[in-house]
Design a protein around this motif. Sequence first.
Motif, PDB file in Angstrom:
ATOM      1  N   TYR A 139      -4.268   7.815   1.565  1.00 62.77           N
ATOM      2  CA  TYR A 139      -4.572   6.464   2.060  1.00 62.77           C
ATOM      3  C   TYR A 139      -6.062   6.337   2.334  1.00 62.77           C
ATOM      4  O   TYR A 139      -6.706   5.367   1.912  1.00 62.77           O
ATOM      5  CB  TYR A 139      -3.773   6.170   3.334  1.00 62.77           C
ATOM      6  CG  TYR A 139      -4.039   4.787   3.898  1.00 62.77           C
ATOM      7  CD1 TYR A 139      -3.177   3.731   3.626  1.00 62.77           C
ATOM      8  CD2 TYR A 139      -5.159   4.527   4.681  1.00 62.77           C
ATOM      9  CE1 TYR A 139      -3.419   2.462   4.122  1.00 62.77           C
ATOM     10  CE2 TYR A 139      -5.415   3.266   5.172  1.00 62.77           C
ATOM     11  CZ  TYR A 139      -4.543   2.235   4.903  1.00 62.77           C
ATOM     12  OH  TYR A 139      -4.800   0.970   5.385  1.00 62.77           O
ATOM     13  N   GLN A 155       0.834  -1.207   0.000  1.00 65.52           N
ATOM     14  CA  GLN A 155       0.000   0.000   0.000  1.00 65.52           C
ATOM     15  C   GLN A 155       0.870   1.259   0.000  1.00 65.52           C
ATOM     16  O   GLN A 155       0.614   2.205  -0.740  1.00 65.52           O
ATOM     17  CB  GLN A 155      -0.907  -0.001   1.244  1.00 65.52           C
ATOM     18  CG  GLN A 155      -1.983  -1.068   1.212  1.00 65.52           C
ATOM     19  CD  GLN A 155      -2.803  -1.065   2.501  1.00 65.52           C
ATOM     20  OE1 GLN A 155      -2.326  -0.681   3.571  1.00 65.52           O
ATOM     21  NE2 GLN A 155      -4.046  -1.507   2.403  1.00 65.52           N
ATOM     22  N   GLY A 156       1.901   1.249   0.835  1.00 62.38           N
ATOM     23  CA  GLY A 156       2.784   2.412   0.934  1.00 62.38           C
ATOM     24  C   GLY A 156       3.492   2.697  -0.373  1.00 62.38           C
ATOM     25  O   GLY A 156       3.547   3.852  -0.838  1.00 62.38           O
ATOM     26  N   MET A 167      -0.155  12.083   2.547  1.00 60.89           N
ATOM     27  CA  MET A 167      -0.138  10.627   2.426  1.00 60.89           C
ATOM     28  C   MET A 167      -1.322  10.006   3.178  1.00 60.89           C
ATOM     29  O   MET A 167      -1.982   9.101   2.671  1.00 60.89           O
ATOM     30  CB  MET A 167       1.174  10.063   2.980  1.00 60.89           C
ATOM     31  CG  MET A 167       1.290   8.557   2.777  1.00 60.89           C
ATOM     32  SD  MET A 167       2.474   7.766   3.894  1.00 60.89           S
ATOM     33  CE  MET A 167       1.595   7.829   5.444  1.00 60.89           C
ATOM     34  N   ILE A 176      -4.151   2.995   9.853  1.00 60.88           N
ATOM     35  CA  ILE A 176      -2.985   2.944   8.955  1.00 60.88           C
ATOM     36  C   ILE A 176      -1.781   2.356   9.689  1.00 60.88           C
ATOM     37  O   ILE A 176      -1.378   2.838  10.748  1.00 60.88           O
ATOM     38  CB  ILE A 176      -2.631   4.353   8.430  1.00 60.88           C
ATOM     39  CG1 ILE A 176      -3.851   4.973   7.751  1.00 60.88           C
ATOM     40  CG2 ILE A 176      -1.465   4.284   7.457  1.00 60.88           C
ATOM     41  CD1 ILE A 176      -3.635   6.416   7.322  1.00 60.88           C
ATOM     42  N   VAL A 179       3.105   1.423   6.144  1.00 58.79           N
ATOM     43  CA  VAL A 179       2.744   2.232   4.975  1.00 58.79           C
ATOM     44  C   VAL A 179       3.691   3.432   4.878  1.00 58.79           C
ATOM     45  O   VAL A 179       4.227   3.736   3.807  1.00 58.79           O
ATOM     46  CB  VAL A 179       1.268   2.705   5.089  1.00 58.79           C
ATOM     47  CG1 VAL A 179       0.923   3.661   3.951  1.00 58.79           C
ATOM     48  CG2 VAL A 179       0.317   1.514   5.087  1.00 58.79           C
ATOM     49  N   LEU A 210       0.933   3.976  -2.960  1.00 56.86           N
ATOM     50  CA  LEU A 210       0.515   5.359  -2.695  1.00 56.86           C
ATOM     51  C   LEU A 210       1.601   6.346  -3.136  1.00 56.86           C
ATOM     52  O   LEU A 210       1.320   7.385  -3.722  1.00 56.86           O
ATOM     53  CB  LEU A 210       0.227   5.547  -1.200  1.00 56.86           C
ATOM     54  CG  LEU A 210      -1.081   4.982  -0.669  1.00 56.86           C
ATOM     55  CD1 LEU A 210      -1.128   5.121   0.847  1.00 56.86           C
ATOM     56  CD2 LEU A 210      -2.283   5.684  -1.292  1.00 56.86           C
ATOM     57  N   TYR A 224       6.478   4.277   2.011  1.00 57.39           N
ATOM     58  CA  TYR A 224       6.335   5.577   1.340  1.00 57.39           C
ATOM     59  C   TYR A 224       7.649   6.354   1.432  1.00 57.39           C
ATOM     60  O   TYR A 224       8.102   6.971   0.460  1.00 57.39           O
ATOM     61  CB  TYR A 224       5.212   6.351   2.015  1.00 57.39           C
ATOM     62  CG  TYR A 224       4.621   7.489   1.216  1.00 57.39           C
ATOM     63  CD1 TYR A 224       3.480   7.303   0.431  1.00 57.39           C
ATOM     64  CD2 TYR A 224       5.182   8.756   1.263  1.00 57.39           C
ATOM     65  CE1 TYR A 224       2.926   8.359  -0.284  1.00 57.39           C
ATOM     66  CE2 TYR A 224       4.634   9.813   0.550  1.00 57.39           C
ATOM     67  CZ  TYR A 224       3.500   9.608  -0.221  1.00 57.39           C
ATOM     68  OH  TYR A 224       2.945  10.653  -0.928  1.00 57.39           O
ATOM     69  N   LYS A 252      -8.169   6.138  -0.702  1.00 57.28           N
ATOM     70  CA  LYS A 252      -8.074   4.893  -1.470  1.00 57.28           C
ATOM     71  C   LYS A 252      -8.601   3.677  -0.697  1.00 57.28           C
ATOM     72  O   LYS A 252      -9.280   2.816  -1.252  1.00 57.28           O
ATOM     73  CB  LYS A 252      -6.621   4.640  -1.877  1.00 57.28           C
ATOM     74  CG  LYS A 252      -6.477   3.396  -2.748  1.00 57.28           C
ATOM     75  CD  LYS A 252      -5.143   3.330  -3.442  1.00 57.28           C
ATOM     76  CE  LYS A 252      -5.110   2.129  -4.387  1.00 57.28           C
ATOM     77  NZ  LYS A 252      -3.821   1.982  -5.037  1.00 57.28           N
ATOM     78  N   TYR A 253      -8.262   3.608   0.604  1.00 58.08           N
ATOM     79  CA  TYR A 253      -8.591   2.387   1.357  1.00 58.08           C
ATOM     80  C   TYR A 253      -9.687   2.581   2.404  1.00 58.08           C
ATOM     81  O   TYR A 253     -10.151   1.614   2.998  1.00 58.08           O
ATOM     82  CB  TYR A 253      -7.334   1.847   2.047  1.00 58.08           C
ATOM     83  CG  TYR A 253      -6.222   1.515   1.079  1.00 58.08           C
ATOM     84  CD1 TYR A 253      -6.321   0.414   0.235  1.00 58.08           C
ATOM     85  CD2 TYR A 253      -5.088   2.304   0.998  1.00 58.08           C
ATOM     86  CE1 TYR A 253      -5.316   0.115  -0.668  1.00 58.08           C
ATOM     87  CE2 TYR A 253      -4.072   2.016   0.104  1.00 58.08           C
ATOM     88  CZ  TYR A 253      -4.183   0.923  -0.726  1.00 58.08           C
ATOM     89  OH  TYR A 253      -3.187   0.629  -1.619  1.00 58.08           O
TER      90      TYR A 253
END
Lengths: 294, 416
Positions: B309, B60-61, B305, B320, B324, B64, B328, B312-313
Motif C-alpha cells: 500500500y 485499493q484493497g 499488504m 490506511i 483496504v 492490491l 484484501y 503504491k499510494y
Amino acid sequence: MNGSELAKAVIDGVLTGGVYALMAAGLTLIFGVMEIINIAQGVMVILGAYLSYTLQVHAGIDPFLGLFITIPVMFLIGVAIEWGFIRRLATRDRTALSILATFAVAIVIEGLLTQFYSADLRTIDAWYVDRSWHVLGFYLPYIYLFGFALAVVLLGALYLFVYRTRTGYSIRASMQNRTGAELIGIDINRVSAITFGIGSAATAAGGMVYGATNTFNPDSGYDLISRLLVIVVLGGLGSIGGALVAAVLALVIEDVTAVLWSPVWSSTMFFAVLVLVLLFRPTGLFGQRAVRAQ
Amino acid sequence: MSTRRALTCSLSTLTTLALIGLCGACSSSGGGGSTTGPIKIGISLSLTGDFSADGLAFQQGYELWAKAVNASGGILGRQVSLDIVNDASSPVQVATNYQKLISVDHVDLVFGPFSTSLTEASSQVVARYGYAFVEGAGGGPSVFTRGLHDVFDVSLPVANNLVSFAKWIAAMPASSRPATAAYATEDDPFTAPQLQIARGILEKAGVRTVYNQTYPSETTDYGPIATGMISAKADIVLVGTLLPDVTAFIKQFVQQNYNPEAQIATAGPDQGSQFIQNVGANHTQGIMVPNEWYPTDPAPGNAAMVAAYLAKYGGTAQDISADVAEAYSVGEVTAQAVTADGNLNQTQLVAELHKGTFQTVQGPAAFDSTGQNVKAFAYIFQWQNGALVPFSPNAAQTLEPVAPATAPIIFPKPAW
C-alpha cells in the motif's frame, strides 16, 4: 427538550437558512429571467466549494477573501455555460429541455471534479470554523454568523442590482415578458448571459460556506439540488426575497421538528407546509404576481 | 401449414427450448466464465455517492490483492483481472451491476460491495445465479437473516462491534463510571444494531440514556441532532455514523465546547488521513472506533499488504483505512477456497467456504451456516497523538493496549 434547545433550533435554522438562500437565489433568478430550471445549481455550489478549498490549501487564501477570486470565476463559468448549452435550446419546450441540458452540465462538472480531486470527502478549514461566540448561554459558531452576514450582504447587493440599475431593469423586464423586452430593444442574449453568470456567481459564496460547514465530494451536489428546488418553489419561482424567506422557513421548520419531535419527521413536516402553502398560493409565497408588483 | 413445415417448426421449438434449458442449467451451477485466460472477478463498488470514501478504499484493497496474487502466479495458474463497476452508493444500481456482471459479462467470481445495505440489496441477485458472494463490509445482522447460504462476510459481524466498549464502561467502579449516555444513529442496518446492543449493556449497568435518536441516512443538517446531544449533557456519546456525519458532530461539539468523557463512532474515525483532514488533527485525541484490523496486526500477509500500500499510494501506515484490509481479505479467502477446490465451480466453492478455515490480513476466518465470520474479534481503537491505537478487553473488561502499544486508554477524553 427545553426552551433554550428550541431557541437554539430556531437560531440554527435562521443562520443555516441564510446560506441556503444564497444558493437558491441564483436558481430562482435564472428561472425568473430565462424560464429554465438549472439542475446543475447544486453541483455548481460544490464547484464553488472546491474553488475556495483549492485557494485555501494551495495558496493559503482565506475562504472569505478568496471570494474576490471565486465569484468572478464562477460568473465567467456561468456565462460560458449559458453560451455553450442554454442559448442553443429551442424556444419551444425550453423549460423541459433545460432540465436535460443542465443535467448534462452537472454530470460533466461532477466528472471533472472527480478527475481532479477524487471522490474523497473534504472540508474547508479556517480559524472561524471551530470557534463560537458565547452569548446569552448560546454558542453561536462564527462560520454560521459570518455566512449569514455574507448572505445578507450579497442578497442585498443582488436586490439593489436587480431593482436599482439599468441592467437590473433589463433583467426585470425580461422576467415580466421575454418577448416584450426583446421588442423594446433589450438584448435578451446579453441579459440571459449576465443572469446565468450572476446565478452561478452566487454559488461561489454559497459553496464556500457550505464547504466550511459540511464535508463534500463531487457527488454532494445532488443532495443539495432537491432542497434548493423545493426552497425556490416555496418562495415563488423568480423571487429573490421569496428564496430568502423560504430558505429560512424551511430550515427553521426542519430544525424545530427535529428538536420537538424527531429528525425522521423533519423533511416530512417541511413538505407538509409546502403542500399547504401551494394549496392556497399555487405560485408560492412570493410567486410571479407578487414579484411583478414589487 | 403443411405437415412437414409444422414438424420442422415443432422440432425447432423443441431444440430452442432444450438449448434454453441447457443454458439455464449452466447458469444455475454458476461460473459463466471461460476456462482459459485470466479469471474475471466482477465487483460493484461505491466510487461516488455517500459511501465513496469507503468504496474507494475498498477498490485499493481489491487492486492490491489482485496485484499480489498475480505476482505470485495467480489462482489455479491463471492471472486475475478485476471488473469494477460503480454503483454510486445506490441499492438499485448495485443489484443491476451484479446482474450484468454475472449474466452479461460472465465473470468467473464476484466480490462484495461496500456496506451492509448494498450487500443486502445485491445478495439476492447473486444467490439467484448460484455464485459464492464473499464480501468484507456487509456485516449487519440483516445480511445474515435472509436465508441465503452463499454470502460470506470475512470481517467482523458488526452487531457486536461496540460490546467491548460498552462492557468497559459498565465494568468501571460506580464512582468513576459515566452516569449518562447519548445515542444518535443513521437509519442504517450497519450502524443501528450496534448502538442498540451497546445501549442494552449500558442501561443494565445503570448508565442512563438521556438522548436517543435515529435520523434518515440522507440527512445533511446534523445541527439539531448535535444540539440534542449537547443539551442532554451526556457523559458519553455513542454515534452510529460514517465519515460525513461523525465529522459534522465533532465540528458541532467543538463549536459548542461540549466535551463528553468518551466518544465512540461506529465508523468514520477509522478512515485514517481522511478523518484527520476533515476534523483537524487537534480534534482527534481520544476519539474511539471499533474495528477488526490495525496496520501492525501480526496476521500473516499483513505487513506485506501494508508495504505494498505504502509503495503504491504513499503516506504512512496510519493513513490506511481498515476498508483496504477488509477488501484484501475477501480476495485472500476466495483464492484459498478456489485453490482448495481446484476449480471455479460455484457450488463447490460455497461448500468449501462453509467448511474451511482461512488466513487473512485481518486474522483467521471461518464461517457459520449464515456466513458470519466466527473467528473475528473486535478491537476498540482510540486516536492518540495522531495514531489509531488498538485496545482489547482483558478478563476484567478493562481495555488494554495491544502490543507494541503501551500507553493506557485515554479516559476521560481531553477537552477539544
